[in-house]
Design an enzyme around this catalytic site. Structure first.
Site, short mmCIF file in Angstrom:
data_model
loop_
_atom_site.label_atom_id
_atom_site.label_comp_id
_atom_site.label_asym_id
_atom_site.label_seq_id
_atom_site.Cartn_x
_atom_site.Cartn_y
_atom_site.Cartn_z
N PHE A 142 0.64 -1.28 0.11
CA PHE A 142 -0.29 -0.27 -0.22
C PHE A 142 1.03 1.02 -0.23
CE2 PHE A 142 -2.77 3.05 1.57
CZ PHE A 142 -3.92 2.87 0.68
N THR A 179 -9.25 11.09 8.39
CA THR A 179 -9.79 10.38 9.37
C THR A 179 -8.98 10.21 10.60
OG1 THR A 179 -9.84 8.18 7.97
CG2 THR A 179 -11.33 9.40 7.75
N HIS A 194 -8.11 7.18 10.89
CA HIS A 194 -7.31 5.72 10.96
C HIS A 194 -5.97 6.44 10.91
CE1 HIS A 194 -6.97 2.33 8.78
NE2 HIS A 194 -6.37 2.91 7.78
N ARG A 239 11.25 12.13 2.01
CA ARG A 239 11.76 11.67 2.58
C ARG A 239 11.84 10.11 2.02
NH1 ARG A 239 8.71 15.37 4.99
NH2 ARG A 239 9.10 15.97 6.52
#
Length: 162
Positions: free
Chosen positions: A22, A86, A88, A127
């Site tokens: 992901f 959110t 999350h 990064r």
């Protein structure tokens, strides 16, 4: 006084890179940086294995299994959590950090974390090597040093109680 330090010489070390799929635009760059750092520090390409998992939240479980094989001197977690609208982000970031730390504390090898927690995709890409260095490379270099300090500790002579 006896001082034990790890070196950045990775010759003879076996390493595993565990990378989240992901946010692959970021994590693939972390992987490239980590693999390059291992190579620059003397770890042979044939001594590096790459394990992929679905996302950053899944990293600790895969890390635990990889460490349990006993085949590696150094294991590096690579992932990216990018803030959304959110909560999350906070949950995933906190749990992954705890999970990786738990694996590292119980492992008989070096375990380091190259997991980015960023406010934006732009910040994450910076990064991952675009502007601010590559945090995957930093985590891989730290893994080499940590593996060597753990070896130094294992070889340290036992002290007699006075």
């Amino acid at each position: 006084m006896n001082v034990y330090e790890g070196s950045l010489v990775g010759t003879g070390l076996k390493a595993a890179l565990v990378v989240a799929r992901f946010n692959s635009l970021v994590t693939e760059q972390l992987l490239v940086g980590a693999a390059d750092a291992l190579r620059r520090h003397g770890v042979a390409d044939g001594d590096v294995d790459v394990f992929r998992c679905p996302g950053t939240f899944e990293l600790p479980a895969v890390l635990r299994r990889v460490v349990a094989t006993g085949r590696y001197d150094a294991v590096v977690a690579l992932g990216a959590v990018i803030r959304g609208g959110t909560p999350h982000f906070e949950y995933v970031s906190a749990e992954v950090t705890k999970g990786v730390a738990h694996v590292a504390m119980e492992a008989g090898c070096a375990v380091t974390m190259g997991v980015l927690t960023c406010d934006s995709m732009e910040q994450a890409l910076e990064r991952a090597g675009v502007k601010a260095g590559n945090k995957g490379a930093d985590a891989a270099a730290a893994a080499v040093e940590q593996a060597n300090v753990l070896r130094a500790i294992a070889r340290a002579p036992a002290r007699k109680a006075e």
